[in-house]
Design an enzyme around this catalytic site. Structure first.
Site, mmCIF file in Angstrom:
data_model
loop_
_atom_site.group_PDB
_atom_site.id
_atom_site.type_symbol
_atom_site.label_atom_id
_atom_site.label_comp_id
_atom_site.label_asym_id
_atom_site.label_seq_id
_atom_site.Cartn_x
_atom_site.Cartn_y
_atom_site.Cartn_z
ATOM 1 N N HIS A 162 0.804 -1.224 0.000
ATOM 2 C CA HIS A 162 0.000 0.000 0.000
ATOM 3 C C HIS A 162 0.836 1.273 0.000
ATOM 4 C CE1 HIS A 162 0.964 -0.098 4.279
ATOM 5 N NE2 HIS A 162 0.618 1.170 4.335
HETATM 6 C C1 UD1 Z 1 -2.440 5.357 5.804
HETATM 7 C C2 UD1 Z 1 -1.174 5.900 6.494
HETATM 8 C C3 UD1 Z 1 -0.063 4.882 6.388
HETATM 9 C C4 UD1 Z 1 -0.503 3.531 6.920
HETATM 10 C C5 UD1 Z 1 -1.759 3.103 6.204
HETATM 11 C C6 UD1 Z 1 -2.290 1.783 6.707
HETATM 12 C C7 UD1 Z 1 -0.796 8.324 6.400
HETATM 13 C C8 UD1 Z 1 -0.022 9.395 5.750
HETATM 14 N N1 UD1 Z 1 -0.707 7.120 5.826
HETATM 15 O O1 UD1 Z 1 -2.164 5.202 4.426
HETATM 16 O O2 UD1 Z 1 1.038 5.330 7.157
HETATM 17 O O3 UD1 Z 1 0.535 2.609 6.723
HETATM 18 O O4 UD1 Z 1 -2.778 4.104 6.396
HETATM 19 O O5 UD1 Z 1 -3.371 1.338 5.946
HETATM 20 O O6 UD1 Z 1 -1.454 8.561 7.390
HETATM 21 N N2 UD1 Z 1 -9.545 4.404 1.548
HETATM 22 C C9 UD1 Z 1 -10.725 3.715 1.485
HETATM 23 N N3 UD1 Z 1 -11.301 3.332 2.661
HETATM 24 C C10 UD1 Z 1 -10.742 3.596 3.871
HETATM 25 C C11 UD1 Z 1 -9.536 4.305 3.918
HETATM 26 C C12 UD1 Z 1 -8.941 4.709 2.749
HETATM 27 O O7 UD1 Z 1 -11.251 3.449 0.428
HETATM 28 O O8 UD1 Z 1 -11.323 3.202 4.905
HETATM 29 C C13 UD1 Z 1 -8.889 4.787 0.273
HETATM 30 C C14 UD1 Z 1 -9.199 6.177 -0.193
HETATM 31 O O9 UD1 Z 1 -9.290 6.150 -1.558
HETATM 32 C C15 UD1 Z 1 -7.973 6.973 0.205
HETATM 33 C C16 UD1 Z 1 -6.861 5.940 0.092
HETATM 34 O O10 UD1 Z 1 -7.481 4.705 0.455
HETATM 35 O O11 UD1 Z 1 -7.791 8.080 -0.603
HETATM 36 C C17 UD1 Z 1 -5.692 6.201 0.989
HETATM 37 O O12 UD1 Z 1 -6.106 6.378 2.359
HETATM 38 P P1 UD1 Z 1 -5.213 7.299 3.339
HETATM 39 O O13 UD1 Z 1 -5.771 7.273 4.715
HETATM 40 O O14 UD1 Z 1 -5.012 8.639 2.725
HETATM 41 O O15 UD1 Z 1 -3.790 6.624 3.318
HETATM 42 P P2 UD1 Z 1 -3.330 5.111 3.356
HETATM 43 O O16 UD1 Z 1 -2.710 4.782 2.063
HETATM 44 O O17 UD1 Z 1 -4.423 4.214 3.858
#
Ligand code: UD1
Length: 365
Positions: free
Chosen positions: A207
């Site tokens: 991820h």
């Molecule tokens: C975040 C953390 C990362 C951690 C990871 C674990 C930061 C900067 N990054 O990254 O350190 O290792 O979580 O998973 O805080 N999304 C969904 N559903 C959800 C959550 C996210 O669909 O419940 C999708 C959305 O499209 C979103 C993307 O995932 O834009 C990324 O989510 P985000 O929280 O921005 O960062 P992660 O890549 O999950």
């Protein structure tokens, strides 16, 4: 009565806060422990399932910030959390790990003159291109209590000039959750559900933006998985970020049939898959630690790790992001060039107890 608000936001926070919550619950006559969920992760399978499985109560506050750019997400958490702190006036805010919710909430608390405790302090990848590295450095700089999981963290904080009296080597709370859930983990039926009970399998998670946000990198890694799936299964629970990029880059057709793609998997079933895997291929931080504790070989598709003890003491192999190099590391591990591995100091299931004791002694009594 002293009041503490612990913050959770993203998936890796839940298993770190659960053991701390259970410790604080032992002092409920003198301590009020409240949980604030920022909503950084919000899908049922990225959030609620962990609360249910870990036995965490429904959060006292839910900020519902959701996804967005770094600025949008961090700012939304800050604005909403400031309202909670202004109303609740806690004595301490406790944050964990390195996600955007961690820095957002510690910054708000500090500006309101509320003490901050950081669990999993001191880890450094020395790669400031990683958003998590910025979150770690900034959170540590302003925290009043820094709880460290491994020796490298103690050295890093010393070099950065953090006063010794703020820093406590207390061990790894993620391992507390693993230890206390082992009977359930062993009893999980996930392998029979995936029909891999009698098969050797590789477990994959990806991820990191550096691996999955670039089409060529993601395509190369999928090719690597296809290659090592020949003659065995590959189980790949797909993070939402990765799933949306596979779709956006049109890479679905490139994935071999032996690669079993699943939705994100809950905590108990996932750790069961870690425990029984032949090899893990990952870019996650927490999985490097869980595999080290369980003695399972882990190949990490990153150029660095903020958890060097998983390499020096544990079963982690740092393979880099160059797929040719990663390919040869995976082949070596599959051919038996494995690391015996040991368990790092204070990864013993009692880290939360030590953290709670330090806080009671220094601030909450
Ligand atoms: C975040 C953390 C990362 C951690 C990871 C674990 C930061 C900067 N990054 O990254 O350190 O290792 O979580 O998973 O805080 N999304 C969904 N559903 C959800 C959550 C996210 O669909 O419940 C999708 C959305 O499209 C979103 C993307 O995932 O834009 C990324 O989510 P985000 O929280 O921005 O960062 P992660 O890549 O999950």
């Amino acid at each position: 009565m002293k009041k503490i608000i612990s913050v959770v936001g993203a998936r890796p926070n839940f298993m770190k806060i659960a053991p701390i919550h259970f410790q604080f619950s032992k002092y409920k006559n003198t301590l009020s422990h409240l949980i604030c969920h920022t909503g950084q992760h919000y899908d049922e399978k990225m959030s609620k399932i962990f609360f249910d499985e870990l036995g965490l109560p429904k959060p006292d506050f839910y900020l519902g910030v959701g996804s967005g750019s770094h600025a949008v997400q961090t700012a939304a958490v800050m604005v909403a959390f400031e309202k909670i702190l202004s109303a609740e006036k806690p004595d301490l805010v406790l944050v964990a790990g390195d996600v955007n919710s961690t820095i957002a909430c510690s910054l708000v608390a500090k500006k309101l003159h509320i003490a901050v405790a950081h669990v999993e302090a001191g880890l450094r990848s020395f790669d400031r291109g990683m958003p998590e590295e910025i979150n770690r450095i900034l959170t540590d700089t302003i925290s009043d209590f820094l709880f460290v999981t491994e020796e490298s963290g103690m050295q890093n904080l010393k070099k950065e000039g953090i006063a010794d009296e703020k820093v406590f080597f207390t061990g790894n709370v993620m391992i507390d959750s693993l230890v206390s859930n082992l009977p359930l983990i062993d009893a999980s039926a996930i392998r029979s559900q995936l029909q891999i009970e009698d098969t050797e399998y590789l477990l994959v998670t990806l991820h990191r933006p550096s691996n999955v946000d670039d089409r060529d990198s993601l395509s190369d890694i999928l090719g690597l998985l296809n290659k090592h799936a020949r003659g065995r299964k590959v189980v790949f629970p797909v993070h939402p970020r990765t799933r949306s990029n596979i779709k956006a880059f049109g890479l679905q057709e490139e994935i071999a049939p032996e690669v079993i793609l699943t939705e994100p998997i809950g905590y108990i079933d996932f750790v069961h898959l870690v425990k029984n895997a032949r090899v893990i291929i990952t870019d996650s931080g927490g999985i490097q630690e869980e595999s080290t504790f369980l003695g399972v070989q882990c190949v990490t598709l990153r150029d660095n790790t903020e958890r060097p003890i998983t390499v020096s003491v544990g079963t982690n192999h740092l393979a880099g992001t160059d797929v040719a190099k990663a390919d040869s590391v995976i082949a070596d591990v599959l051919a038996g060039k494995v690391k015996k591995g040991g368990i790092p100091p204070l990864w013993d299931g009692k880290a939360a107890e030590r953290i709670c004791q330090e806080l009671i002694q220094h601030s909450l009594s």
